[in-house]
Design an enzyme around this catalytic site. Sequence first.
Site, short mmCIF file in Angstrom:
data_model
loop_
_atom_site.label_atom_id
_atom_site.label_comp_id
_atom_site.label_asym_id
_atom_site.label_seq_id
_atom_site.Cartn_x
_atom_site.Cartn_y
_atom_site.Cartn_z
N CYS A 3 0.85 -1.21 0.00
CA CYS A 3 0.00 0.00 0.00
C CYS A 3 0.88 1.26 0.00
CB CYS A 3 -0.96 -0.05 1.19
SG CYS A 3 -2.38 1.05 0.99
N HIS A 34 -3.48 -5.71 1.04
CA HIS A 34 -2.80 -5.93 2.33
C HIS A 34 -2.71 -7.41 2.69
CE1 HIS A 34 -2.52 -1.74 3.90
NE2 HIS A 34 -3.52 -1.54 3.07
N GLU A 82 -0.92 -8.67 4.96
CA GLU A 82 -0.79 -8.83 6.43
C GLU A 82 -2.14 -8.84 7.12
OE1 GLU A 82 -0.59 -6.07 4.88
OE2 GLU A 82 -1.00 -4.33 6.16
#
Lengths: 217, 96
Positions: free
Chosen positions: A86, A194, A196
């Site tokens: 990002c 994302h 994560e």
Amino acid sequence: MSIGVIVFPGSNCDRDVQWATEGCLGMTTRRLWHEETDLSGLNAVVLPGGFSYGDYLRCGAIARFAPALQALVDFAAQGGRVLGICNGFQVLTELGLLPGALTRNSELHFICEDAPLDVVSARSPWLQSYGSGGHLTLPIAHGEGRYQCSDDTLKQLQDEDAIALRYGHNPNGSVADIAGITNTAGNVLGLMPHPERACDPATGGVDGRAMLEALLD
Amino acid sequence: MSVRIHKAPLEIVPRYQARVLVRLRPSVLDPAGEATRGAASRLGVEGISKLRIGKAVEMELDAPDEAEARRRLELLSDRLLANPVIEDWSLELQDS
């Protein structure tokens, strides 16, 4: 074997990354302030999401001059694995480690939703385990994720098999539905989604796990 | 009463006023400009067929001469103020 997560003023996904890599996946991880210039002892570096330096001027434009990133250029040149997520992807393009630029979403909205993604190239270690043509779903959360590049750069990305991920349904107007790209060597990956946030089964799937495991495999 | 002796003559470094205009390249979509154009029409201002939003960066710069001032500002514009992948810039420079 350890992972470094570079923290800028305004980063806000650095702890999420650490939770995913260390808490969920058991990989040693330490967060580094952006003024750090010593990346020795690290096997991989993550540039996390957020709003580095308030995204002043352009997203990633100020962060690019952080001391840690001057060291990161050498780290990447030596083949170290670098993952920009990002805002981290935006920083990598400003830094010149990846081509192109990220601009305002075509519909202007900040988009926060799960995005279906197609694996375009599995040649890099990041996406090998998903396989070319594979599908995954990762959350996106950005206002400036519209990937832009010249026709020449797009052709080069295609010729080098450097388009890593495409959106199933282009949410932001990105050129060629691009969600993530690698550098020529494949050791640097930048993507707007994302991974994560898709590692803990309690909070939204585990499709991001293999991508983060590739930091140290 | 003390007397100060200047060992070197005072150097006056000229000050320049600079403005760098940063614009999205024509090929890059400007959704914020388009939204503003839509609002112009809702305000009742008709006839605006194109609206593109850029940035103006105003600076004061001390430099030995105009050529050097220009050199510094061109470097700054190319490397920091604008991203050549998506933006063009132009420089206006004058003695203050």
